[in-house]
Design an enzyme around this catalytic site. Sequence first.
Site, short mmCIF file in Angstrom:
data_model
loop_
_atom_site.label_atom_id
_atom_site.label_comp_id
_atom_site.label_asym_id
_atom_site.label_seq_id
_atom_site.Cartn_x
_atom_site.Cartn_y
_atom_site.Cartn_z
N GLU A 36 2.81 -15.83 16.33
CA GLU A 36 2.84 -17.10 15.35
C GLU A 36 3.23 -16.38 13.95
OE1 GLU A 36 -0.82 -15.76 13.47
OE2 GLU A 36 0.72 -14.44 14.47
N GLU A 72 2.44 -12.87 12.57
CA GLU A 72 3.28 -11.92 13.43
C GLU A 72 2.27 -11.14 14.17
OE1 GLU A 72 5.26 -10.34 9.78
OE2 GLU A 72 7.13 -11.13 10.85
N TRP A 112 0.93 -1.31 -0.23
CA TRP A 112 0.03 0.02 0.06
C TRP A 112 0.75 1.25 -0.03
CZ3 TRP A 112 -0.86 -4.00 3.44
CH2 TRP A 112 -1.93 -4.93 3.18
#
EC number: 3.2.1.3
Length: 702
Positions: free
Chosen positions: A452, A455, A342
């Site tokens: 995990e 993140e 983005w």
Amino acid sequence: MSRKLIKYLPLLVLASSVLSGCSNNVSSIKIDRFNNISAVNGPGEEDTWASAQKQGVGTANNYVSKVWFTLANGAISEVYYPTIDTADVKEIKFIVTDGKSFVSDETKDTISKVEKFTDKSLGYKLVNTDKKGRYRITKEIFTDVKRNSLIMKAKFEALEGSIHDYKLYLAYDPHIKNQGSYNEGYVIKANNNEMLMAKRDNVYTALSSNIGWKGYSIGYYKVNDIMTDLDENKQMTKHYDSARGNIIEGAEIDLKKNSQFEIVLSFGNSEDEAVKASIETLSENYDSLKSAYIDEWEKYCNSLNNFNGKANSLYYNSMMILKASEDKTNKGAYIASLSIPWGDGQGDDNTGGYHLVWSRDLYHVANAFIAAGDVDSANRSLDYLAKVVKDNGMIPQNTWISGKPYWTGIQLDEQADPIILSYRLRRYDLYDSLVKPLADFIIKMGPKTGQERWEEIGGYSPATMAAEVAGLTCAAYIAEQNKDYESAQKYQEKADNWQKLIDNLTYTEHGPLENGQYYIRIAGLPDPNADFTISIANGGGVYDQKEIVDPSFLELVRLGVKSPDDPKILNTLRVVDSTIKVDTPKGPSWYRYNHDGYGEPSKTELYHGAGKGRLWPLLTGERGMYEIAAGKDATPYLKAMENFANEGGIISEQVWEDTGLPTDSASPLNWAHAEYVVLFPSNIEHKVLDMPDIVYKRYVAK
């Protein structure tokens, strides 16, 4: 355009070339610096980075030319130098006017088509046709293999009227050293060639043309830069030759002189380095430069496994993208993506983007190199990881290519992955520097992970526990090879214990989805049946841990920790497919998990910290790997990944549900390309090629 020269500097360059023995050397350069009219009303408005929807990425396939480029919206977008984590350019684009009634920006007002020079090179031809049918711009873009220069050959054609009815301008937006603000721009004449210079600290750029400039101006962004000037006046009326701030450098192409021309952007750690590179590149024969660039990449592709002639264009393109993602100073440092997700909504505060190193992504990239037969590149990546292990025995969440941490989360799968890679490469020599520190850290911190693999949240993750068990099993074997039998026993006992605990810690039997029995995304408590709420990142909301599922549990099979026909695996597959699978026009894909907020809220809004996560093509590849493990055909998933690739052969991080087309998330995502590369031969050989066999033999084949 006549200018008064107020500075004359004869410069003697002693070095003959970036590469010794190259032709067209320039030994003496005379530099005249213009300093008449400085831009006013600075420093300019805040700018952003470019769109992450890349049409192409490229660099010379050597360690000499340290320039990487990207393409987006029909134009050059971020360019990196001298390291792959240092962006110096936002954009270089053309603007067309008739001088009186219209202004047309090629990045917004054309239909852009991209072609590769060949299937086995990262050189590109862009054809941008005006949506109103008035003109066409054709560009060829690649880098000089011997110098720090980006080359663009452009041709302007009038589709309506004649060339003389149009004015053509070039806009260059420097963002040197990952910053758009407070760059310095100025103009010089070097050996009678006018160059637009930009600098920040010790990085310089020189923009030049083989036909010179009809005019030029350096202004402040959205104040008096060339784009603002053209929007207001339809032709260049400002003629500034220096500015310091958020600057845009602009120049007019003299179409009466030639409608086909070459543009060169050169880089250096000093003004003379950048200028010299520019002059030397412009003095070389264009076709020879292009051929040399293509030849390097074709030689690399021809060295790869071709699987008895079955290798296709996406396989080769994926391998080149992965190969091009290595830094040329810190060898083995492969970044996650030559993009900033983005980016057209991200400013100077986002200095890292995805041009950083993640241990997990690097593991997948290395596995792709192994599958393709480029074991040397895989070994370099492992050597690099050994250098970034910290004193406490862990690898940071992600790092700059220097090894300096960027984010500071602790993810235990990222500690296990290098151990598994060491086993696959038989790199027992890295036991003391890499394997043992990481294994000890896993035992100290696990099985609960700080984050995990997405993140975002800590707890007991089936995917992370799969990596922990596989990593410790591989560590035990490597410890034995190093005659550290005490550690070997410790690692294997812990792996066996945690393998038995996976279901107790991550498999609920009282969930609200389907029949209530499945692996959950993550358990915040060591009880997957507990009523415990977790907060979904990126504005996703708060939910009971039993409500959230994730395809990542398939790592249990991929890493050889669980059988593909284990009833708990099959139960979870049904729940995941009914909850987060979407069949797009291009093929099936999955969300990371239900209620994911990491993505654009809609097609008209960029992601700014909260939104809706979209579909991830890499998860399509992971499902294909599961199907192979289960003895089934993965072709539908392979074809879906091929369909998700754009015209330039690039696979993005996320795609839209209704079209399967890329969102503005990271593109290319190297993890996705690596997934495709490993899936391709795995499907041919009917075998999960990156599964650590020692783990499978212990827990599944026993």
